[in-house]
Design an enzyme around this catalytic site. Structure first.
Site, mmCIF file in Angstrom:
data_model
loop_
_atom_site.group_PDB
_atom_site.id
_atom_site.type_symbol
_atom_site.label_atom_id
_atom_site.label_comp_id
_atom_site.label_asym_id
_atom_site.label_seq_id
_atom_site.Cartn_x
_atom_site.Cartn_y
_atom_site.Cartn_z
ATOM 1 N N CYS A 105 0.792 -1.238 0.000
ATOM 2 C CA CYS A 105 0.000 0.000 0.000
ATOM 3 C C CYS A 105 0.823 1.288 0.000
ATOM 4 O O CYS A 105 0.383 2.302 -0.511
ATOM 5 C CB CYS A 105 -1.008 -0.001 1.144
ATOM 6 N N CYS A 113 -3.427 -2.817 -0.603
ATOM 7 C CA CYS A 113 -2.365 -3.679 -0.066
ATOM 8 C C CYS A 113 -1.988 -4.821 -1.005
ATOM 9 O O CYS A 113 -1.185 -5.683 -0.653
ATOM 10 C CB CYS A 113 -2.784 -4.223 1.301
ATOM 11 N N LYS A 178 -6.140 -8.552 11.617
ATOM 12 C CA LYS A 178 -6.064 -7.099 11.431
ATOM 13 C C LYS A 178 -7.427 -6.635 10.933
ATOM 14 O O LYS A 178 -7.916 -7.118 9.902
ATOM 15 C CB LYS A 178 -4.973 -6.773 10.413
ATOM 16 N N ARG A 188 -2.271 6.795 7.839
ATOM 17 C CA ARG A 188 -2.386 7.017 6.386
ATOM 18 C C ARG A 188 -1.887 8.398 5.989
ATOM 19 O O ARG A 188 -1.392 8.577 4.883
ATOM 20 C CB ARG A 188 -3.822 6.750 5.940
ATOM 21 N N ARG A 200 -10.601 -1.280 2.500
ATOM 22 C CA ARG A 200 -9.815 -2.507 2.656
ATOM 23 C C ARG A 200 -10.646 -3.686 3.177
ATOM 24 O O ARG A 200 -10.117 -4.658 3.677
ATOM 25 C CB ARG A 200 -8.661 -2.260 3.637
ATOM 26 N N LYS A 231 -4.284 -6.520 15.813
ATOM 27 C CA LYS A 231 -4.317 -5.069 15.590
ATOM 28 C C LYS A 231 -5.726 -4.655 15.219
ATOM 29 O O LYS A 231 -6.351 -5.358 14.420
ATOM 30 C CB LYS A 231 -3.331 -4.816 14.453
ATOM 31 N N TYR A 296 3.727 3.877 19.339
ATOM 32 C CA TYR A 296 4.342 5.185 19.103
ATOM 33 C C TYR A 296 4.702 5.876 20.414
ATOM 34 O O TYR A 296 5.411 6.867 20.424
ATOM 35 C CB TYR A 296 3.385 6.074 18.281
HETATM 36 C C1 PBG Z 1 -0.658 -1.140 5.936
HETATM 37 C C2 PBG Z 1 -0.521 -0.816 7.350
HETATM 38 C C3 PBG Z 1 -1.351 0.049 8.029
HETATM 39 C C4 PBG Z 1 -0.873 0.135 9.336
HETATM 40 C C5 PBG Z 1 0.233 -0.691 9.431
HETATM 41 N N1 PBG Z 1 0.449 -1.282 8.185
HETATM 42 C C6 PBG Z 1 -2.481 0.861 7.542
HETATM 43 C C7 PBG Z 1 -3.604 0.300 6.796
HETATM 44 O O1 PBG Z 1 -3.917 -0.901 6.853
HETATM 45 O O2 PBG Z 1 -4.210 1.117 6.118
HETATM 46 C C8 PBG Z 1 -1.508 0.996 10.368
HETATM 47 C C9 PBG Z 1 -0.839 1.181 11.656
HETATM 48 C C10 PBG Z 1 -1.336 2.319 12.455
HETATM 49 O O3 PBG Z 1 -2.447 2.854 12.270
HETATM 50 O O4 PBG Z 1 -0.588 2.745 13.349
HETATM 51 N N2 PBG Z 1 -0.124 -2.207 5.431
#
Ligand code: PBG
Length: 305
Positions: A105, A113, A178, A188, A200, A231, A296
């Site tokens: 992505c 992705c 996820k 993003r 997604r 996640k 973070y």
């Molecule tokens: C994409 C990816 C994302 C995050 C980690 N890897 C964003 C998405 O799926 O759009 C998000 C992590 C975050 O929000 O801290 N491969």
């Protein structure tokens, strides 16, 4: 004496956004305290983290629009930002555990992705791309490969690609469960990966589904995952607990960008005790059953220990 759960700096993995260039430290507006870095400044950051007892980072690449294409070619560029940063960090802090996020992505012009066929993400056509990117980061010296794309079968495919190329010792941390949603909004902004059409939901999970999460976890275990990632962390404490009760693999939870930014925004207004809430956030995620937390908050939290 009676406290059951402790968080240690070595439980934490720090997400770093990296782009090519030098001396870059561009603040990310929706994530106060977070920056886009270049390989050299990421290396300095890794050194500081190491000195605080934080032993691991996960890298996300950011590339200019003119390097993005329909098939995410930049995701396996040996001179792309992730490969360059892996080499820089492994030279300066060789023992640091460098995790490479693998996904299309951030490198595709549509920011999905996977690879698009007839207006939809094509699962199987994406697998080869993920294998190539994994090998590129393995060659650069990554310690863990972390696919975040949510295609089915990609753990088995990446495992085979690594094994056939003498990287059979390299572990895979799979984003097993996820969920799709608004959770990743600030990320993003940071990684410039908002899909140009649709969403997604054809590959990420429905936040309503707890049983399906266990099927996803089971599939990744059977395909050879070494660490299971769940996640977003705070929205999935029940999923983390259920996974902990059912499987013996290490579990990593991703305390995602929206979870971070909500605390930061309320903290700026002094509506909450930010410092205390960060500690409570990390403790709750560990209490739910996570061994590792991508967060973070890591540096700020570690500085106060
Ligand atoms: C994409 C990816 C994302 C995050 C980690 N890897 C964003 C998405 O799926 O759009 C998000 C992590 C975050 O929000 O801290 N491969």
């Amino acid at each position: 004496m009676t406290r059951e759960t402790e968080v240690h700096p070595s439980d934490l993995i720090v997400p770093l956004f990296v782009e090519n260039g030098e001396n870059i430290r561009t603040p990310i507006a929706s994530m106060p305290g977070q920056f886009r870095l270049s390989p050299d400044t990421a290396m300095q950051e890794a050194r500081e983290l190491w000195n605080l007892g934080v032993l691991s980072v996960i890298l996300f690449g950011v590339v200019p629009n003119d390097q993005k294409d329909a098939v995410a070619t930049a995701s396996y560029d040996d001179f792309g930002p992730v490969a360059q940063t892996i080499r820089a960090i492994k030279t300066a802090v060789p023992e640091m555990c460098v995790v490479a996020d693998v996904c299309a992505c951030e490198y595709s012009d549509h920011a999905h992705c996977g690879i698009i066929h007839n207006g939809e993400v094509h699962n199987d056509a994406t697998l080869e791309l993920l294998g190539r990117a994994s090998l590129c980061y393995a060659k650069a010296g990554a310690d863990i490969i972390a696919p975040s794309d949510m295609m089915d079968g990609r753990v088995a495919h990446i495992r085979q690609a690594l094994d056939e190329n003498e990287y059979s010792n390299l572990p895979i941390m799979s984003y097993a469960a996820k969920f799709a949603g608004a959770f990743y909004g600030p990320f993003r902004d940071a990684a410039d990966n908002t899909p140009s059409f649709g969403d997604r939901r054809s590959y990420q999970m429905d936040i309503a589904n707890r049983r399906e999460a266990q099927r996803e976890v089971q599939a990744d275990i059977e395909e050879g995952a070494d660490i299971i990632l769940i996640k977003p962390a705070l929205f999935c404490l029940d999923i983390i607990r259920e996974t902990r009760d059912r499987c013996d693999l290490p579990i990593c939870a991703y305390n995602v960008s929206s979870e971070y930014s909500m605390i930061k925004a309320a903290g700026e207004r002094v509506w909450i005790n930010e410092e205390q809430l960060i500690g409570e956030t990390l403790t709750s995620i560990k209490r739910a059953g996570a061994d590792l937390i991508i967060t973070y908050h890591a540096k700020e939290w570690a500085q106060r220990q």
